[in-house]
Design a protein around this motif. Structure first.
Motif, PDB file in Angstrom:
ATOM      1  N   LEU A 106     -13.307   7.451   1.939  1.00  0.00           N
ATOM      2  CA  LEU A 106     -13.921   7.027   0.761  1.00  0.00           C
ATOM      3  C   LEU A 106     -13.404   8.181  -0.422  1.00  0.00           C
ATOM      4  O   LEU A 106     -12.698   7.648  -1.410  1.00  0.00           O
ATOM      5  CB  LEU A 106     -15.218   6.777   0.606  1.00  0.00           C
ATOM      6  N   TYR A 107     -13.163   9.164   0.252  1.00  0.00           N
ATOM      7  CA  TYR A 107     -12.782  10.404  -1.089  1.00  0.00           C
ATOM      8  C   TYR A 107     -11.273  10.229  -1.097  1.00  0.00           C
ATOM      9  O   TYR A 107     -10.785  10.302  -2.151  1.00  0.00           O
ATOM     10  CB  TYR A 107     -13.268  11.740  -0.590  1.00  0.00           C
ATOM     11  N   ALA A 108     -10.635  10.305   0.194  1.00  0.00           N
ATOM     12  CA  ALA A 108      -9.220  10.166   0.100  1.00  0.00           C
ATOM     13  C   ALA A 108      -8.758   8.857  -0.475  1.00  0.00           C
ATOM     14  O   ALA A 108      -7.772   8.936  -1.267  1.00  0.00           O
ATOM     15  CB  ALA A 108      -8.612  10.115   1.421  1.00  0.00           C
ATOM     16  N   HIS A 109      -9.357   7.785  -0.315  1.00  0.00           N
ATOM     17  CA  HIS A 109      -8.982   6.483  -0.928  1.00  0.00           C
ATOM     18  C   HIS A 109      -8.961   6.460  -2.718  1.00  0.00           C
ATOM     19  O   HIS A 109      -8.332   5.897  -3.258  1.00  0.00           O
ATOM     20  CB  HIS A 109     -10.005   5.307  -0.396  1.00  0.00           C
ATOM     21  N   THR A 110     -10.474   7.261  -3.040  1.00  0.00           N
ATOM     22  CA  THR A 110     -10.639   7.239  -4.458  1.00  0.00           C
ATOM     23  C   THR A 110      -9.665   8.296  -5.236  1.00  0.00           C
ATOM     24  O   THR A 110      -9.306   7.937  -6.271  1.00  0.00           O
ATOM     25  CB  THR A 110     -12.033   7.334  -4.530  1.00  0.00           C
ATOM     26  N   TYR A 111      -9.310   9.482  -4.443  1.00  0.00           N
ATOM     27  CA  TYR A 111      -8.615  10.536  -5.262  1.00  0.00           C
ATOM     28  C   TYR A 111      -7.291  10.857  -4.647  1.00  0.00           C
ATOM     29  O   TYR A 111      -6.926  11.635  -5.432  1.00  0.00           O
ATOM     30  CB  TYR A 111      -9.567  11.765  -5.236  1.00  0.00           C
ATOM     31  N   GLY A 112      -6.902  10.113  -3.647  1.00  0.00           N
ATOM     32  CA  GLY A 112      -5.476  10.407  -3.069  1.00  0.00           C
ATOM     33  C   GLY A 112      -5.420  11.598  -2.414  1.00  0.00           C
ATOM     34  O   GLY A 112      -4.314  12.103  -2.402  1.00  0.00           O
ATOM     35  N   GLU A 113      -6.321  12.292  -2.129  1.00  0.00           N
ATOM     36  CA  GLU A 113      -6.378  13.506  -1.287  1.00  0.00           C
ATOM     37  C   GLU A 113      -7.373  13.465  -0.453  1.00  0.00           C
ATOM     38  O   GLU A 113      -8.493  13.425  -0.304  1.00  0.00           O
ATOM     39  CB  GLU A 113      -6.985  14.782  -2.555  1.00  0.00           C
ATOM     40  N   SER A 114      -6.751  13.890   0.938  1.00  0.00           N
ATOM     41  CA  SER A 114      -7.554  13.878   1.979  1.00  0.00           C
ATOM     42  C   SER A 114      -8.412  15.225   2.042  1.00  0.00           C
ATOM     43  O   SER A 114      -7.492  16.430   2.443  1.00  0.00           O
ATOM     44  CB  SER A 114      -6.661  13.700   3.510  1.00  0.00           C
ATOM     45  N   LEU A 115      -9.521  15.196   2.129  1.00  0.00           N
ATOM     46  CA  LEU A 115     -10.441  16.580   2.559  1.00  0.00           C
ATOM     47  C   LEU A 115     -11.350  16.102   3.441  1.00  0.00           C
ATOM     48  O   LEU A 115     -11.659  15.018   3.883  1.00  0.00           O
ATOM     49  CB  LEU A 115     -11.025  16.935   1.155  1.00  0.00           C
ATOM     50  N   ASN A 116     -11.595  17.308   4.261  1.00  0.00           N
ATOM     51  CA  ASN A 116     -13.028  17.199   5.038  1.00  0.00           C
ATOM     52  C   ASN A 116     -14.073  17.175   4.537  1.00  0.00           C
ATOM     53  O   ASN A 116     -14.034  17.578   3.339  1.00  0.00           O
ATOM     54  CB  ASN A 116     -12.770  18.062   6.461  1.00  0.00           C
ATOM     55  N   SER A 117     -14.837  16.724   5.121  1.00  0.00           N
ATOM     56  CA  SER A 117     -16.470  16.721   4.677  1.00  0.00           C
ATOM     57  C   SER A 117     -16.873  18.222   4.169  1.00  0.00           C
ATOM     58  O   SER A 117     -17.463  18.107   3.026  1.00  0.00           O
ATOM     59  CB  SER A 117     -17.613  16.047   5.574  1.00  0.00           C
ATOM     60  N   VAL A 118     -16.880  19.143   4.947  1.00  0.00           N
ATOM     61  CA  VAL A 118     -17.126  20.487   4.706  1.00  0.00           C
ATOM     62  C   VAL A 118     -16.584  20.733   3.138  1.00  0.00           C
ATOM     63  O   VAL A 118     -17.231  21.486   2.449  1.00  0.00           O
ATOM     64  CB  VAL A 118     -16.728  21.463   5.603  1.00  0.00           C
ATOM     65  N   THR A 119     -15.279  20.621   3.229  1.00  0.00           N
ATOM     66  CA  THR A 119     -14.367  20.961   1.780  1.00  0.00           C
ATOM     67  C   THR A 119     -15.139  20.062   0.490  1.00  0.00           C
ATOM     68  O   THR A 119     -15.213  20.610  -0.564  1.00  0.00           O
ATOM     69  CB  THR A 119     -12.948  20.703   2.079  1.00  0.00           C
ATOM     70  N   ILE A 120     -15.316  18.824   0.957  1.00  0.00           N
ATOM     71  CA  ILE A 120     -15.840  17.913  -0.201  1.00  0.00           C
ATOM     72  C   ILE A 120     -17.164  18.611  -0.641  1.00  0.00           C
ATOM     73  O   ILE A 120     -17.513  18.712  -1.814  1.00  0.00           O
ATOM     74  CB  ILE A 120     -16.082  16.711   0.137  1.00  0.00           C
ATOM     75  N   ILE A 121     -18.070  18.819   0.338  1.00  0.00           N
ATOM     76  CA  ILE A 121     -19.453  19.226  -0.018  1.00  0.00           C
ATOM     77  C   ILE A 121     -19.346  20.766  -0.731  1.00  0.00           C
ATOM     78  O   ILE A 121     -20.026  21.017  -1.765  1.00  0.00           O
ATOM     79  CB  ILE A 121     -20.493  19.613   1.236  1.00  0.00           C
ATOM     80  N   ARG A 122     -18.508  21.701  -0.368  1.00  0.00           N
ATOM     81  CA  ARG A 122     -18.052  22.845  -0.966  1.00  0.00           C
ATOM     82  C   ARG A 122     -17.827  22.633  -2.479  1.00  0.00           C
ATOM     83  O   ARG A 122     -18.439  23.278  -3.454  1.00  0.00           O
ATOM     84  CB  ARG A 122     -17.049  23.578  -0.246  1.00  0.00           C
ATOM     85  N   HIS A 123     -16.857  21.744  -2.819  1.00  0.00           N
ATOM     86  CA  HIS A 123     -16.411  21.282  -3.987  1.00  0.00           C
ATOM     87  C   HIS A 123     -17.637  20.852  -4.965  1.00  0.00           C
ATOM     88  O   HIS A 123     -17.837  20.943  -6.006  1.00  0.00           O
ATOM     89  CB  HIS A 123     -15.410  20.311  -4.068  1.00  0.00           C
ATOM     90  N   TYR A 124     -18.440  19.869  -4.193  1.00  0.00           N
ATOM     91  CA  TYR A 124     -19.709  19.404  -4.840  1.00  0.00           C
ATOM     92  C   TYR A 124     -20.700  20.590  -5.347  1.00  0.00           C
ATOM     93  O   TYR A 124     -20.993  20.649  -6.406  1.00  0.00           O
ATOM     94  CB  TYR A 124     -20.422  18.416  -3.774  1.00  0.00           C
ATOM     95  N   ARG A 125     -20.897  21.475  -4.383  1.00  0.00           N
ATOM     96  CA  ARG A 125     -21.855  22.401  -4.764  1.00  0.00           C
ATOM     97  C   ARG A 125     -21.095  23.351  -5.652  1.00  0.00           C
ATOM     98  O   ARG A 125     -21.985  24.046  -6.407  1.00  0.00           O
ATOM     99  CB  ARG A 125     -21.968  23.478  -3.274  1.00  0.00           C
ATOM    100  N   ALA A 126     -19.894  23.441  -5.970  1.00  0.00           N
ATOM    101  CA  ALA A 126     -19.356  24.237  -7.024  1.00  0.00           C
ATOM    102  C   ALA A 126     -19.205  23.624  -8.334  1.00  0.00           C
ATOM    103  O   ALA A 126     -18.811  24.131  -9.480  1.00  0.00           O
ATOM    104  CB  ALA A 126     -18.012  24.548  -6.457  1.00  0.00           C
ATOM    105  N   GLY A 127     -19.320  22.063  -8.176  1.00  0.00           N
ATOM    106  CA  GLY A 127     -19.781  21.578  -9.589  1.00  0.00           C
ATOM    107  C   GLY A 127     -18.337  20.614  -9.858  1.00  0.00           C
ATOM    108  O   GLY A 127     -18.348  20.298 -11.093  1.00  0.00           O
ATOM    109  N   GLU A 128     -17.457  20.484  -8.922  1.00  0.00           N
ATOM    110  CA  GLU A 128     -16.127  20.206  -9.119  1.00  0.00           C
ATOM    111  C   GLU A 128     -16.504  18.561  -9.660  1.00  0.00           C
ATOM    112  O   GLU A 128     -17.188  17.949  -8.769  1.00  0.00           O
ATOM    113  CB  GLU A 128     -15.295  20.185  -7.772  1.00  0.00           C
ATOM    114  N   ALA A 129     -15.741  18.091 -10.490  1.00  0.00           N
ATOM    115  CA  ALA A 129     -16.085  16.665 -11.038  1.00  0.00           C
ATOM    116  C   ALA A 129     -15.727  15.568 -10.097  1.00  0.00           C
ATOM    117  O   ALA A 129     -16.607  14.677  -9.776  1.00  0.00           O
ATOM    118  CB  ALA A 129     -15.249  16.409 -12.486  1.00  0.00           C
TER     119      ALA A 129
END
Length: 165
Positions: A106-129
């Motif tokens: 869903l992240y890759a589909h929405t943002y056109g960037e393939s990230l694994n779950s750990v990276t997405i959550i790391r960005h989430y915790r860092a407040g990335e929009a």
């Protein structure tokens, strides 16, 4: 094995065993209907009524990941969301959207960037929009899907398990 243990031995799948362990846990034995949900690489679970696993006629009672996307989830993700082909042969199974791999897809589909779950959550915790918006959308889709299960089974207790992948 029954002979060695001198007691009944039964076999079922891991999700049913999880749900049964929740239902048999001391503090939860008081609940007649226990629903076990597992989110990991897939979506599954088990249903226990009065201490007994409900397998169903074909043994698929806990295969919740193969429910189709509810209208509420489509409203959240957009009607034009692709109906991802599932390993079961169908398209639009909730497993493809709310599992760990669905979270990533869903992240890759929405943002056109393939990230694994750990990276997405790391960005989430860092407040990335993008990650903040993604987790919010994912939680809303998850709530819509689980909400349907709660309406169908109306359990007294829901045990939620998570497999680390």
């Amino acid at each position: 094995m029954q002979r060695l243990l001198q007691r009944d031995v039964r076999m079922t799948n891991d999700a049913n065993c999880f749900a049964l362990s929740e239902a048999w846990e001391g503090e939860f034995r008081q609940y007649p209907v226990v629903l076990g949900l597992i989110l990991g690489t897939g979506v599954g679970g088990g249903l226990v009524i009065n201490g007994e696993v409900i397998d169903g006629r074909n043994g698929i009672t806990g295969e919740f990941g193969h429910f189709r996307l509810p209208v509420d989830a489509l409203d959240i993700m957009g009607e034009d969301i692709p109906r991802v082909k599932c390993g079961c042969g169908q398209s639009g199974c909730i497993e493809n959207y709310i599992s760990g791999r669905g979270f990533e897809w869903l992240y890759a589909h929405t943002y056109g960037e393939s990230l694994n779950s750990v990276t997405i959550i790391r960005h989430y915790r860092a407040g990335e929009a993008n990650a903040l918006a993604h987790v919010d959308r994912y939680m809303s889709v998850l709530a819509a899907c689980v909400g349907n299960l709660l309406i169908i089974f109306d359990p007294h207790y829901v045990g939620a398990g998570r497999w680390v992948v």
